[in-house]
Design an enzyme around this catalytic site. Structure first.
Site, PDB file in Angstrom:
ATOM      1  N   PHE A 241       9.818 -16.300   2.671  1.00 11.75           N
ATOM      2  CA  PHE A 241      10.972 -16.402   1.334  1.00 11.75           C
ATOM      3  C   PHE A 241      10.940 -17.538   0.531  1.00 11.75           C
ATOM      4  O   PHE A 241      11.996 -17.827  -0.039  1.00 11.75           O
ATOM      5  CB  PHE A 241      12.228 -16.237   2.169  1.00 11.75           C
ATOM      6  CG  PHE A 241      12.298 -15.070   3.370  1.00 11.75           C
ATOM      7  CD1 PHE A 241      11.971 -13.618   3.089  1.00 11.75           C
ATOM      8  CD2 PHE A 241      12.831 -15.297   4.663  1.00 11.75           C
ATOM      9  CE1 PHE A 241      11.948 -12.781   3.899  1.00 11.75           C
ATOM     10  CE2 PHE A 241      12.873 -14.229   5.490  1.00 11.75           C
ATOM     11  CZ  PHE A 241      12.342 -13.084   5.004  1.00 11.75           C
ATOM     12  N   ARG A 628       1.324   0.063 -11.265  1.00 15.48           N
ATOM     13  CA  ARG A 628       0.842   0.755  -9.825  1.00 15.48           C
ATOM     14  C   ARG A 628       1.161   0.471  -8.527  1.00 15.48           C
ATOM     15  O   ARG A 628       1.226  -0.808  -8.644  1.00 15.48           O
ATOM     16  CB  ARG A 628      -0.850   1.043 -10.158  1.00 15.48           C
ATOM     17  CG  ARG A 628      -1.461   1.470  -9.069  1.00 15.48           C
ATOM     18  CD  ARG A 628      -1.239   3.150  -8.574  1.00 15.48           C
ATOM     19  NE  ARG A 628      -2.149   3.729  -9.528  1.00 15.48           N
ATOM     20  CZ  ARG A 628      -1.510   4.851 -10.310  1.00 15.48           C
ATOM     21  NH1 ARG A 628      -0.068   4.903 -10.276  1.00 15.48           N
ATOM     22  NH2 ARG A 628      -2.122   5.781 -11.159  1.00 15.48           N
ATOM     23  N   PRO A 632       1.880   2.144  -1.072  1.00 11.40           N
ATOM     24  CA  PRO A 632       3.321   2.708  -1.158  1.00 11.40           C
ATOM     25  C   PRO A 632       4.271   2.415   0.135  1.00 11.40           C
ATOM     26  O   PRO A 632       5.418   2.059   0.000  1.00 11.40           O
ATOM     27  CB  PRO A 632       3.125   4.203  -1.187  1.00 11.40           C
ATOM     28  CG  PRO A 632       1.585   4.413  -1.835  1.00 11.40           C
ATOM     29  CD  PRO A 632       0.944   3.425  -1.194  1.00 11.40           C
ATOM     30  N   LYS A 633       3.454   2.589   1.238  1.00 14.82           N
ATOM     31  CA  LYS A 633       4.642   2.378   2.448  1.00 14.82           C
ATOM     32  C   LYS A 633       5.041   0.914   2.725  1.00 14.82           C
ATOM     33  O   LYS A 633       6.047   0.610   2.732  1.00 14.82           O
ATOM     34  CB  LYS A 633       3.669   2.880   3.943  1.00 14.82           C
ATOM     35  CG  LYS A 633       3.715   4.266   3.978  1.00 14.82           C
ATOM     36  CD  LYS A 633       3.086   4.528   5.525  1.00 14.82           C
ATOM     37  CE  LYS A 633       4.320   4.777   6.504  1.00 14.82           C
ATOM     38  NZ  LYS A 633       3.887   5.094   7.702  1.00 14.82           N
ATOM     39  N   GLN A 638       8.753  -3.573   1.778  1.00 11.23           N
ATOM     40  CA  GLN A 638       9.165  -4.792   1.161  1.00 11.23           C
ATOM     41  C   GLN A 638      10.392  -4.817   0.444  1.00 11.23           C
ATOM     42  O   GLN A 638      11.068  -5.568   0.035  1.00 11.23           O
ATOM     43  CB  GLN A 638       7.950  -5.317   0.338  1.00 11.23           C
ATOM     44  CG  GLN A 638       8.013  -6.719  -0.236  1.00 11.23           C
ATOM     45  CD  GLN A 638       6.905  -7.088  -1.128  1.00 11.23           C
ATOM     46  OE1 GLN A 638       6.152  -6.402  -1.573  1.00 11.23           O
ATOM     47  NE2 GLN A 638       6.766  -8.261  -1.124  1.00 11.23           N
ATOM     48  N   GLY A 702       3.995  -7.519  -9.460  1.00  5.84           N
ATOM     49  CA  GLY A 702       4.579  -7.664  -8.319  1.00  5.84           C
ATOM     50  C   GLY A 702       5.682  -7.042  -8.070  1.00  5.84           C
ATOM     51  O   GLY A 702       6.417  -6.702  -8.924  1.00  5.84           O
ATOM     52  N   GLY A 704       7.926  -8.392  -4.889  1.00  3.43           N
ATOM     53  CA  GLY A 704       8.719  -9.044  -3.955  1.00  3.43           C
ATOM     54  C   GLY A 704      10.012  -9.635  -4.225  1.00  3.43           C
ATOM     55  O   GLY A 704      10.968  -9.588  -3.447  1.00  3.43           O
ATOM     56  N   GLU A 705      10.210 -10.249  -5.415  1.00  2.00           N
ATOM     57  CA  GLU A 705      11.127 -10.760  -6.003  1.00  2.00           C
ATOM     58  C   GLU A 705      12.195  -9.780  -6.535  1.00  2.00           C
ATOM     59  O   GLU A 705      13.510  -9.910  -6.229  1.00  2.00           O
ATOM     60  CB  GLU A 705      10.835 -11.773  -6.985  1.00  2.00           C
ATOM     61  CG  GLU A 705       9.537 -12.690  -6.721  1.00  2.00           C
ATOM     62  CD  GLU A 705       9.666 -13.629  -5.636  1.00  2.00           C
ATOM     63  OE1 GLU A 705      10.929 -13.949  -5.286  1.00  2.00           O
ATOM     64  OE2 GLU A 705       8.721 -13.653  -5.058  1.00  2.00           O
TER      65      GLU A 705
END
Lengths: 741, 339
Positions: A241, A628, A632-633, A638, A702, A704-705
């Site tokens: 994190f 893109r 997907p999983k 995430q 990206g 994640g954020e």
């Protein structure tokens, strides 16, 4: 690359992780290992007047007790700081300098005053408890609210476009203040390092780091070694994190101590120490002034933020940046200040400053929509920025409108009543809220090596560390997309400095950076295969590479798949046991013509008990416009993780300091409340899944954020919709929400 | 953690003897609190006497009610058919406490014996009057951290509003004990001077001038079991716990209600509150007021007002002066099924 959606692929290392096969830094057993335990200061500012280590030194199994009086030197720390390596290079203009165990001066609560090494962890822990210090205390300044007047202006400065006075004449005006508390990353895995000198100038490190290359650089600088002599291994991390984005002083100190005691040393920090030694999301006070005309067109936004930092280092983040470009508004200004307190230095925490800033901006957007009696989505669409108003250039891609639509549909936005306090469910008040999130989409430089073996299997290599998002799975998918090798025949090796260089796992940038390197390297291999297939005497001799395709282990002529040759045959015929390629990959200058961002929209439904103030998120829908979707999983996982962090930020997380002492009072997992299962409803994730044509060959941005950025505002907005109560201080705990009976 | 002796007792008498014969000896049951206290050096034991082998985990029906052995695990009690049938309030309170893992380890006796979660108690660099002198180890006999009450004038959002003293405003953290207080339980103990029974209301104590004492047990006394009378109060029960997250958090305020209703009339009722005092806080005035009255919002509000007499905030916990009566009303509405 095939221009179609990727299939769902199970996490390639999932089985290994849940069966204990995956090795985290503390799992590595080295013969002759010793164990280090840190003794922390119990004051936040002052001077150590005495430190008694006699009892500790005499305790069973103790090999060394290191304090500021006998700490071995760290030779490289006083040289100029390089860009990559952050041991603790103090920024030149800060008031104090922090060097671990180098002086009796105490600059923050929990600052290491001794590091104790023994032959077992238990003995080191006991010996550490025998170290007794006395202090000369000084007045402690840890409360940002009390010391705002001492603000400093960090580098970067203020931003303004348009007319600074536009707000004054705006027909509809909003002025609001927002605060977020200190939040602590608190990944499940404790922080630490194993330092093992395998020769006089040869160092092996198992670290909890988000980037093995950056740890290698930091250690090279600290110990004046050639980076080649330093081997860093971090294949997996039990959550990062952001806290693993630098090498912390106690890690470097452990390496120095390992040299001194002449044996490998393992440091695993205590949970309470993770509140004071490995960064945090800084307490931040914000204000927003927003002006609009009666039709809901924004006239002006001013966004100001004041955040805490340490006395010894200025930490800055992009708290106010989103306001500069998110909405089409002619008059925008931002102001960002720091207050240096007797606190340890913050560090980026998931969705770093943007998550803080989005809470203020997206709450204010909701407040303004309410003032205008407009639907919050309609208000946002009215001020939608088609191009980036900050940089006056196009977005590389932006499908935010579609994200609003699909999220609204999924949550059932049509059932929302614009007037607050008008819906009930099971005798609780019910409400809907939404917000937008945005984060830079980066394209950093990275490299990869790929080996195609004669048996048709593929090995993908990169130094990048997996901090949990599914990096191995994503890289498998990218290699598969280029070479069509079955997933189970692809092996990803990563998290080690012996592998090709990669950036630290952060900034939601790894699929873009390392993924591009893997894509480019696999493309090189594909071209090698095409060359082998078409050279004189080869089965497809005479064909042009441009006319070939690769599928199911065969190279074939695209418009006549009967003309084909197996990859394994090609290698065999050429007596090649394998083909290996390496590539560096970075974006072209073309990228600078665009603003590259990932966008998200969060929708939540909450129920609120008017009497007790309890808030439950009963439904959450998060939509990502991040190009893109490679995997997907794992992308959905995430997103679910980010939303869970967002629920914590919105409702439960707060590290509390008693400012009289400058010490935390809830530095444990019982009292620092990360969201638990009961706080988290089923989370629906939606991906727009349209490739970005600019950023990289996969078209992936990206995510994640953006999974977390903005989420807390969606909850606050939903609580308002349910109750008519606007909570501007996170977390939204029952005491802030309950009403007089 | 300091070195200590470890003894395993096979009979209650042996356990009592082992703990009585030296200072600094403690019974070790589930260990879910004591081990934390030892690790944090709030308790520095000379000896831990493991009582996990004692045959005290039975849950059974007696002539007058239900007897729960002191070593019964919290989860076993919460899920026991007898408890679910006759004492749903106790089952609900137990399940509101801690986490599944902790409930699987924690015992009924240990739950009663757990110490406050006041942060000042756990950090010996900060003042607290609940810590006595160190009982063993290298610092034996020295005060275990500075005296005073850190919470008064400090971070006291979680702290007491009833029965406080100038020495201490800590709260008792248990959920189970709120139910036992409401249900008029009796605690059976054995000790160096034999067996005795303690009414639950007298088991825990207010801080007064001796906040280091949580309860009225005499040195060496061991809890054997808890008796709970069986009556008609089980039918209308609710345990409401208001907390900062939905699970695994201590109560800001909790309310236990057990009532017997006839139509809309409250025949009899028991009420106790947690998170508000150094001991489970029984609401006798409110009980008296509600007995024989109709279950209406107005009556609940009046009962809540009566319950709050004498409450006092300390700054950060002032919100409890509103949250507590609100929670009483909410819990009464749910228990009597009038919402």
């Amino acid at each position: 690359m095939k221009n179609e959606k990727n299939p769902p692929l199970d996490r390639v290392d999932g089985r290994m992780k849940v069966t204990g096969g995956a090795k985290y830094f503390a799992d590595f057993a080295i013969p002759n290992m010793t164990y280090c335990v840190i003794v922390g200061s119990t004051i936040a500012r002052g001077t150590i007047t005495s430190v008694d280590t006699k009892k500790a030194q005499g305790a069973p199994g103790v090999l060394g007790v290191f304090t500021h009086q006998n700490m071995p030197p760290i030779p490289g720390w006083d040289g100029p700081a390089s860009k990559q390596a952050d041991g603790p290079p103090p920024k030149p203009d800060t008031e104090e300098k922090y060097r671990i165990l180098s002086s009796p001066k105490i600059l923050f609560d929990g600052q290491p005053i001794a590091m104790v090494v023994a032959d077992t962890f238990e003995r080191a822990t006991y010996a550490a408890s025998l170290v007794k210090a006395t202090y000369s205390k000084q007045t402690t300044r840890t409360d940002l609210e009390k010391h705002k007047k001492d603000e400093i202006t960090p580098r970067g400065g203020d931003y303004a476009r348009g007319d600074a006075k536009a707000f004054e004449s705006a027909p509809v005006q909003l002025e609001s203040e927002y605060t977020i508390p200190i939040e602590v990353h608190n990944p499940m895995e404790l922080h630490g390092i194993i330092a093992h000198w395998t020769g006089a100038d040869q160092l092996m490190v198992y670290a909890k780091t988000q980037g093995v290359n950056s740890t290698q650089q930091a250690m090279a600088q600290a110990f004046k070694l050639d980076p080649k002599n330093i081997h860093v291994h971090t294949e997996f991390m039990g959550g990062g994190f952001g806290m693993g984005l630098r090498t912390w002083p106690q890690e470097t100190a452990t390496v120095a101590i390992a040299k001194k005691v002449g044996r490998p040393v393992k440091l695993v920090m205590h949970r309470s120490q993770m509140f004071t030694m490995v960064g945090h999301r800084p307490y931040t006070a914000q204000s927003i002034q927003m002006g609009a005309d009666k039709n809901g067109k924004l006239v002006s936004i001013h966004h100001a933020a004041t955040a805490e930092t340490a006395k010894y280092e200025d930490f800055t983040e992009a708290t106010v940046n989103m306001t500069k470009f998110m909405y089409d508004c002619p008059n925008v200004s931002t102001r960002y200040r720091l207050v240096r307190l007797d606190r340890s230095v913050p560090i980026w925490m998931r969705g770093p400053g943007e998550a803080t800033g989005a809470f203020a901006l997206e709450s204010a957007m909701d407040e303004m929509a309410h003032k205008l009696n407009m639907d919050p989505i309609e208000f946002r669409l009215k001020n939608y920025s088609e191009t980036d108003p900050e940089h006056n250039r196009p977005y590389s891609s932006k499908h935010l409108k579609e994200a609003y639509e699909r999220g609204a549909e999924a949550i059932g936005w049509k059932d929302r009543k614009n007037e607050p306090g008008k819906s009930k469910e099971d005798n609780w008040l019910a409400g809907y809220g939404m917000s937008t999130g945005v984060f830079n989409a980066f394209r950093w430089e990275a490299s990869a090596r790929v080996v195609l073996n004669a048996d048709g299997s593929l090995v993908v290599q990169s130094a990048v560390t997996d901090i949990g998002p599914g990096t191995g799975t994503a890289l498998t998918m990218i290699a598969h997309n280029v070479l069509d090798i079955p997933f189970e025949r692809i092996k990803v090796e990563y998290g080690d400095t012996s592998l090709p260089k990669a950036p630290s796992q952060g900034g939601s940038a790894i699929v873009s950076a390392v993924g591009s390197a893997v894509f480019d390297t696999c493309t090189k291999i594909k071209n090698d295969l095409f060359e082998l297939a078409t050279k004189a005497g080869a089965p497809l001799a005479g064909s042009k590479a441009a006319d070939l395709s690769i599928e199911n282990g065969n190279v074939f002529i695209s418009n006549d798949s009967s003309k084909k040759v197996a990859i394994t045959e090609l290698l065999k015929a050429n007596n090649l046991p394998s083909i290996a390629q390496t590539a560096d990959s970075k974006g072209s200058a073309e990228l600078e013509k665009y603003s590259m961002y990932s966008f998200s929209v969060h929708f939540v439904k909450v129920k609120v008990n008017a009497l007790t103030g309890a808030v439950r998120v009963t439904k959450a829908v998060s939509v990502a416009d991040s190009g893109r979707i490679v995997s997907p999983k794992t992308a959905a996982s995430q997103m679910i993780g980010g939303v869970t962090g967002g629920i914590g930020m919105a409702l439960t997380e707060e590290a509390i300091i008693d400012h009289r002492y400058g010490r935390f009072v809830n530095n444990n997992f019982a009292d620092y409340h990360v969201a638990v299962h009961a706080d988290v409803p089923a989370i629906e994730t939606i991906f727009i899944d349209k490739p970005d044509p600019i950023i990289n060959p996969m078209g992936a941005k990206g995510m994640g954020e953006i999974a977390l950025i903005g989420f807390s505002a969606a909850v606050a907005n939903a609580v308002f919709n349910a109750t008519g109560k606007r909570i501007r201080q996170l977390p939204i705990t029952p005491d802030k929400v309950m009403q007089e009976a | 953690m300091n070195p200590f002796q470890f003894t395993r007792a096979n009979t209650p008498q042996a356990a009592v003897l082992a703990v009585s014969k030296e200072s600094g000896a403690y019974f070790l049951a589930g260990g879910t609190n004591l081990i934390d206290l030892v690790k944090r050096e709030v308790v520095i034991p000379e000896r831990l006497v493991d009582i996990n082998r004692l045959p005290l985990a039975t849950i059974e029906e007696t002539a007058s009610g239900i007897r729960i052995g002191a070593m019964a695990k919290n989860s076993a009690v919460a899920d026991h058919p007898l408890i679910k049938k006759h004492l749903p309030l106790l089952s609900m309170a137990l399940n509101a406490g801690a986490s599944a893992q902790l409930r699987n380890m924690a015992t009924v006796g240990g739950n009663m014996m757990q110490r406050t979660r006041c942060p000042y108690f756990y950090d010996h660099s900060m003042p607290c009057n609940k810590r006595g002198p160190v009982q063993s180890g290298p610092s034996k006999g020295q005060p275990n951290g500075p005296a005073g009450c850190g919470a008064i004038g400090g971070v006291n959002r979680m702290h007491a509003i009833f029965g406080t003293s100038e020495k201490c405003i800590a709260v008792h953290p248990s959920d189970m004990c709120i139910a036992l207080a409401a249900l008029d339980a009796t605690v059976n103990v054995t000790g160096p001077k034999g067996n005795r029974s303690i009414h639950f209301a007298e088991f825990h104590r207010l801080p007064g001038d001796a906040p280091q004492k949580d309860n009225t047990l005499l040195p060496g006394e061991l809890i054997l079991s808890v008796d709970i009378p069986k009556n008609e109060l089980g039918k209308y029960a609710h345990y409401l716990k208001v907390r900062d997250r939905t699970s695994y958090a201590f109560a800001l305020v909790s309310v236990g209600v057990a009532a017997d209703m006839k139509g809309k009339t409250i025949q009899d009722i028991r009420l106790a509150m947690g998170g508000v005092a150094h001991k489970p806080w029984r609401l006798k005035e409110a009980e008296r007021y509600l007995k024989g009255k109709e279950a209406t919002l107005e009556n609940f509000k009046q009962a809540a007002t009566l319950a709050m007499q004498g409450a006092k905030g300390y700054g950060e916990n002032d919100f409890k002066l509103t949250l507590a009566p609100n929670s009483i009303i909410e819990a009464l509405q749910i228990a009597t099924q009038t919402v």
